[in-house]
Design a protein around this motif. Sequence first.
Motif, PDB file in Angstrom:
ATOM      1  N   HIS A 119      -5.951   0.780   8.591  1.00  0.00           N
ATOM      2  CA  HIS A 119      -5.987  -0.534   7.935  1.00  0.00           C
ATOM      3  C   HIS A 119      -5.598  -1.644   8.907  1.00  0.00           C
ATOM      4  O   HIS A 119      -6.180  -2.736   8.874  1.00  0.00           O
ATOM      5  CB  HIS A 119      -5.066  -0.546   6.715  1.00  0.00           C
ATOM      6  N   TRP A 173     -14.291  -0.488   9.490  1.00  0.00           N
ATOM      7  CA  TRP A 173     -13.660   0.815   9.239  1.00  0.00           C
ATOM      8  C   TRP A 173     -14.062   1.830  10.309  1.00  0.00           C
ATOM      9  O   TRP A 173     -13.253   2.589  10.805  1.00  0.00           O
ATOM     10  CB  TRP A 173     -14.076   1.332   7.864  1.00  0.00           C
ATOM     11  N   SER A 215      -3.392   6.207   7.710  1.00  0.00           N
ATOM     12  CA  SER A 215      -3.922   5.147   6.851  1.00  0.00           C
ATOM     13  C   SER A 215      -3.413   3.783   7.305  1.00  0.00           C
ATOM     14  O   SER A 215      -4.166   2.790   7.313  1.00  0.00           O
ATOM     15  CB  SER A 215      -3.516   5.403   5.395  1.00  0.00           C
ATOM     16  N   ILE A 227     -10.461  -1.436  -2.103  1.00  0.00           N
ATOM     17  CA  ILE A 227      -9.760  -0.581  -1.153  1.00  0.00           C
ATOM     18  C   ILE A 227      -9.085  -1.402  -0.054  1.00  0.00           C
ATOM     19  O   ILE A 227      -8.136  -0.932   0.585  1.00  0.00           O
ATOM     20  CB  ILE A 227     -10.717   0.443  -0.507  1.00  0.00           C
ATOM     21  N   ASN A 241      -5.843  -2.365  -2.016  1.00  0.00           N
ATOM     22  CA  ASN A 241      -5.131  -1.209  -2.577  1.00  0.00           C
ATOM     23  C   ASN A 241      -4.515  -0.325  -1.490  1.00  0.00           C
ATOM     24  O   ASN A 241      -3.396   0.166  -1.640  1.00  0.00           O
ATOM     25  CB  ASN A 241      -6.067  -0.365  -3.441  1.00  0.00           C
ATOM     26  N   GLY A 242      -5.262  -0.122  -0.402  1.00  0.00           N
ATOM     27  CA  GLY A 242      -4.756   0.723   0.676  1.00  0.00           C
ATOM     28  C   GLY A 242      -3.473   0.174   1.275  1.00  0.00           C
ATOM     29  O   GLY A 242      -2.450   0.872   1.324  1.00  0.00           O
TER      30      GLY A 242
END
Length: 526
Positions: A458, A9, A454, A436, A439-440
């Motif tokens: 990702h 991340w 986002s 996450i 889900n993201g």
Amino acid sequence: MVDQCALGWILASVLGVVALYIFFGGKNCGVSNGRKRESLKNIATINGECKSSNSDADIIIVGAGVAGSALAYTLAKDGRRVHVIERDLTEPDRIVGELLQPGGYLKLRELGLQDCVDDIDAQRVYGYALFKDGKDTRLSYPLEKFHSDVSGRSFHNGRFIQRMREKAATLSNVRLEQGTVTSLLEENGIIKGVQYKNKSGQETTAYAPLTIVCDGCFSNLRRSLCNPKVDVPSCFVGLVLENCDLPHANHGHVILADPSPILFYPISSTEIRCLVDVPGQKVPSISNGEMANYLKNVVAPQIPPQLYDSFIAAVDKKGNIRTMPNRSMPADPLPTPGALLMGDAFNMRHPLTGGGMTVALSDIVVLRDLLKPLRDLNDAPTLCKYLEAFYTLRKPVASTINTLAGALYKVFCASPDQARKEMRQACFDYLSLGGIFSNGPVCLLSGLNPRPLSLVLHFFAVAIYGVGRLLIPFPSPKRVWIGARLISSASAIIFPILKAEGVRQMFFPKTVAAYYRVPPGRVRER
């Protein structure tokens, strides 16, 4: 593994910022206002005798598909007189436009059209199941914070369109007519209406202050309103499986097959749609049996065992195999006074992610809100300048869904390149982590959280995760090289798509002047 992903991340964030910096000036962020039109063959000049004709509509809509029908109802509900001209008002029979994401359903509710998925045997969809090399993982839509009615919907495309046409026709200020629009009518650079052949074949004209073209992916009018750069990366081969159950009920199924993905999803209580992606623009011949052999020998061994027998039966059923090219086309408008382009005529993306209807409905909400404060649409140049805001305001949602569709398709396709293989496996494993990490991306896919940043984070988190898998526990020169190529491959996938979409409008819409356009006659507050 979590620490590894946390590191991913951080690195992904850095890469994302660097990418935006590099590509900030990548593409002209505005609309193509100063460019010369490539083709005017679909624009007819109004002769003297037509100039005195009166308008009996505020808005003409060309096409009554998903976008045209929803737009007609929405604008008529706001008091506009709407004339819709559709080439064929019988129920369409298509093999795409059958899956509405939850984000699209929310827009449908916002427009007051949610009852159009009732009484057509539509099936609720709660997420996706992803299959690769005999393993599978389930990715559920994060719907906990929404009303219990909110989910994806899958259905027969024609039934859905007919319901929306019927709903639009219930309004007295909607005129729904069957006819084929042959050209736009122009006078002094302003579109005044359309020329069309009515149901009886008679050539006639219709006039309105604003003409909105929604005539679909095969549009013959778009060249005068945009710079179309249509790409056909693949074709879908469509089948209908009957009386069988999917491994994961009420979920779309994506099989990461060789050479490209295979999709399954329900379209009624007894039917399952299968879409086999075939890369390129040529598909095996149906008439001489090549297609049936391809489906039985190449595709069938890769699908889940529970579906095998039904799949073979569907292949053997005469007339059940259909094909359709998959088109993608970034939005590149030529603002034209008196006219606007919407739907697939304006912007297309690979249908792998089922985002087309979500983009169209989101665009309609944006346009409705822009037009709502306007009482008079007759000042075409001023209206055109004001509606340039539409192209900017739609970008964050539309471009996120467009980019995700293009990037996922390239990642999900098989490749002999080792770096691409690692990227594909990393994507499957990353989504399998849950939380996450699933889900993201699913929020992006479903249209529930279409945020461009986002998406970029990702995407590069998946790439960094893939590099981590290669380097841990013992990196070797070969693995380091593959990891570097993986990052390079990921960049080569997503950066051209971002550039085509327009980086500034997508990530920094508030820096674009059109974002702040106010309705004609109003003074911007300081």
